[in-house]
Write a protein that holds these residues in place. Structure first.
Motif, short mmCIF file in Angstrom:
data_model
loop_
_atom_site.label_atom_id
_atom_site.label_comp_id
_atom_site.label_asym_id
_atom_site.label_seq_id
_atom_site.Cartn_x
_atom_site.Cartn_y
_atom_site.Cartn_z
N VAL A 37 35.99 40.80 34.12
CA VAL A 37 34.54 40.56 34.16
C VAL A 37 33.98 40.79 35.56
CG1 VAL A 37 32.78 38.75 33.97
CG2 VAL A 37 34.53 38.97 32.21
N VAL A 72 31.90 33.10 37.50
CA VAL A 72 33.18 33.23 38.19
C VAL A 72 32.94 33.40 39.69
CG1 VAL A 72 34.31 34.18 36.16
CG2 VAL A 72 33.38 35.74 37.88
N ALA A 73 33.95 33.04 40.47
CA ALA A 73 33.78 33.04 41.93
C ALA A 73 34.71 34.02 42.64
CB ALA A 73 34.01 31.64 42.48
N GLY A 74 35.58 34.69 41.92
CA GLY A 74 36.59 35.54 42.56
C GLY A 74 36.02 36.83 43.12
N GLY A 75 36.88 37.52 43.87
CA GLY A 75 36.41 38.77 44.45
C GLY A 75 37.54 39.60 45.01
N GLN A 91 30.34 40.19 37.75
CA GLN A 91 29.08 39.45 37.68
C GLN A 91 28.26 39.67 38.96
OE1 GLN A 91 29.99 35.30 36.87
NE2 GLN A 91 30.74 35.76 34.81
N VAL A 118 35.38 42.99 46.28
CA VAL A 118 33.95 43.23 46.02
C VAL A 118 33.29 43.88 47.23
CG1 VAL A 118 31.75 42.11 45.52
CG2 VAL A 118 33.82 41.33 44.36
N ILE A 144 42.88 39.82 38.40
CA ILE A 144 41.63 40.56 38.53
C ILE A 144 41.89 42.05 38.32
CG2 ILE A 144 41.87 40.66 41.05
CD1 ILE A 144 38.77 40.38 41.18
N ASP A 171 35.33 34.63 47.74
CA ASP A 171 36.24 34.49 46.59
C ASP A 171 36.45 33.05 46.12
OD1 ASP A 171 37.64 33.59 48.74
OD2 ASP A 171 39.35 34.94 48.53
N HIS A 224 25.57 42.23 29.83
CA HIS A 224 24.62 41.22 29.32
C HIS A 224 23.82 40.71 30.49
CE1 HIS A 224 23.38 38.66 25.92
NE2 HIS A 224 22.94 37.90 26.90
N THR A 225 22.51 40.61 30.30
CA THR A 225 21.62 40.12 31.36
C THR A 225 20.98 38.81 30.92
OG1 THR A 225 21.12 42.39 31.99
CG2 THR A 225 19.65 40.68 32.83
N TYR A 226 21.09 37.79 31.78
CA TYR A 226 20.44 36.50 31.56
C TYR A 226 19.32 36.37 32.58
CZ TYR A 226 25.00 35.41 29.36
OH TYR A 226 26.13 35.42 28.60
N ILE A 235 20.94 37.26 36.08
CA ILE A 235 22.40 37.22 36.08
C ILE A 235 22.89 38.36 35.22
CG2 ILE A 235 24.45 35.86 35.49
CD1 ILE A 235 22.75 33.34 35.82
N ILE A 262 24.54 37.86 40.61
CA ILE A 262 23.43 36.92 40.45
C ILE A 262 22.46 37.13 41.62
CG2 ILE A 262 22.76 34.52 40.14
CD1 ILE A 262 25.60 33.87 39.32
N MET A 280 24.85 37.28 44.87
CA MET A 280 26.22 36.83 44.70
C MET A 280 26.93 37.80 43.77
SD MET A 280 27.68 33.28 43.09
CE MET A 280 29.05 33.39 41.91
N ALA A 281 28.01 38.39 44.28
CA ALA A 281 28.78 39.35 43.48
C ALA A 281 30.19 38.82 43.34
CB ALA A 281 28.77 40.71 44.16
N SER A 282 30.67 38.76 42.10
CA SER A 282 31.99 38.17 41.87
C SER A 282 32.69 38.87 40.72
CB SER A 282 31.84 36.67 41.57
OG SER A 282 31.04 36.49 40.42
N ALA A 283 33.98 38.61 40.63
CA ALA A 283 34.77 39.22 39.54
C ALA A 283 35.99 38.36 39.28
CB ALA A 283 35.19 40.64 39.92
N GLU A 284 36.39 38.36 38.03
CA GLU A 284 37.62 37.65 37.65
C GLU A 284 38.08 38.25 36.33
OE1 GLU A 284 37.63 33.28 38.08
OE2 GLU A 284 38.63 33.27 36.13
#
Lengths: 66, 231
Positions: free
Chosen positions: B152, A63-66, B154, B35, B183, B124, B225-227, B214, B156, B145-149
Motif C-alpha cells: 500500500v 500506515v507510517a512506514g517508508g 498513501q 519514499v 514493504i 518511517d 481510493h481517495t478520502y 487522503i 495525506i 505525509m507520504a508513507s508505505a507499508e
C-alpha cells in the motif's frame, strides 16, 4: 444484517458500532479513516456510529512506514 | 540554448509563472529512505529553488532493495549527505542542503522548517510523523505525509488546521518507533512520487492543494481510493 466493507460482504450482528467492527477485523480504529456510504470520516466522527443494513464501508488503516 | 524546463513550462496551468514560483520555493524533505529517495530527484530536476533534506540514518544493506539511489559501497554513509551529494549534480539551479540530524522539538528544527513553504514527511514511524505534524501545525505550513507499508502507498495532504493528530487519536502512536515491516519497493516509490506531485502542484498553483485529501493505492488490486476529510 449485511453490510459491504472494502468490497466484501459481511453478515454482522445488530447494534454493532463501526469502531467495534474495525476492531473485530484486527485493526486499531483510532488509526483508521473510513468512508461510510461515500462520506469520509475520522475516528471522532465515527466512534459512536452504528452500522445499518446495506451500509457500504471503506476502511483505510493509516500506515507510517517508508 | 534550450531551456531545461521547457517540457514542464509548456504544460497547461504551469507556464513561466509556475516555473518562477518553483524556483523561489523552499521544500523540506524529511527522510530519504524508500519514499524520500523517489521524491528528491523530482524536486531537484524540476528546479525547486531550495530543497532542505533531513535524515540522520545511515545506508544499510537491507535498504537497497527500495532505496535505489544508494549503492553497496555507500553502506554506512549518512543518507542525507549521500543523497544531496548525488543530486547536486542533477541540477545546478537548486540549492540542496543536507542535515544529518533527526527533526525534534527544538529550536534548530523549528527554525529550519520555518524557512520552508511546504514539508514532505517521508519518515518511517508514527513517532516522527506526529512530531513533524505538530511542528508544521505550529508553523502553519503545508505538510504532505507520504508513507508505505506492505503493498500500500498513501499520501495525506495537511495544513489549514488539519494535521495528523486529527486522524491518529491513539495515544500510543506518538511514542511508537519505526517497525521495519515488510514493504513492496514500488509502494515506497509511488508514495514519494505522489508527495513530489502534491508539493510541486501546491507551489505552482496554491489552490490545487486539497487539504484533508487522503490518497491510497493498493498495488495488489491496482486501485486508487481517495478520502476527502475536509471540504
Amino acid at each position: 444484517m449485511k453490510i459491504v466493507a472494502n468490497s466484501k460482504t459481511f453478515e454482522i450482528r445488530d447494534n454493532l458500532k463501526i469502531s467495534d467492527f474495525i476492531s473485530d477485523m484486527g485493526l486499531n480504529p483510532r488509526r483508521c479513516v473510513v468512508e461510510l456510504n461515500g462520506v469520509a470520516m475520522k475516528f471522532s466522527d465515527f466512534e459512536n456510529l452504528f452500522l445499518k443494513e446495506g451500509d457500504v464501508l471503506e476502511i483505510m488503516r493509516v500506515v507510517a512506514g517508508g | 540554448m534550450q531551456n531545461k524546463y521547457e517540457r514542464q513550462i509548456s504544460l497547461d496551468g504551469f507556464g513561466v509563472d509556475g516555473q518562477n514560483r518553483l524556483s523561489k520555493a523552499v521544500v523540506a524533505l524529511v527522510g530519504v529512505g524508500g519514499v524520500g529517495c523517489a521524491a528528491l530527484p523530482l524536486l531537484v530536476g524540476a528546479g525547486v529553488g531550495r530543497v532542505v533534506v533531513f535524515d540522520c540514518d545511515t545506508v544499510s544493506m537491507h535498504n537497497l532493495h527500495r532505496q535505489t539511489i544508494y549503492v553497496e559501497p555507500e553502506v554506512g554513509r549518512n543518507k542525507a549527505e549521500s543523497a544531496a551529494e548525488r543530486f547536486a549534480r542533477l541540477n545546478s539551479d537548486v540549492r540542496l542542503e543536507a542535515y544529518n540530524f533527526k527533526i525534534s522539538d527544538d529550536k534548530r528544527s523549528f527554525n529550519l522548517l520555518s524557512e520552508c513553504d511546504i514539508c514532505i514527511d517521508a519518515t518511517d514511524s508514527f513517532q516522527s510523523r506526529l512530531l513533524i505534524s505538530s511542528i508544521c501545525r505550529g508553523l502553519g505550513i503545508r505538510l504532505v505525509m507520504a508513507s508505505a507499508e506492505g503493498y500500500v502507498s498513501q499520501r495525506i495532504c495537511m495544513g489549514n488546521g488539519f494535521y495528523l493528530n486529527d486522524i491518529i487519536s491513539d495515544s500510543g502512536a506518538s511514542g511508537e518507533p519505526a517497525k521495519g515491516r515488510p514493504i513492496f519497493p514500488p509502494a515506497a516509490h509511488l508514495s514519494g512520487v505522489l508527495a513530489a506531485s502534491a508539493a510541486m502542484r501546491s507551489i505552482v498553483s496554491e489552490e490545487s492543494f486539497n487539504f484533508g485529501e487522503i490518497l491510497s493505492f493498493d498495488h495488489l488490486t491496482s486501485k486508487f481510493h481517495t478520502y476527502r476529510l475536509v471540504n
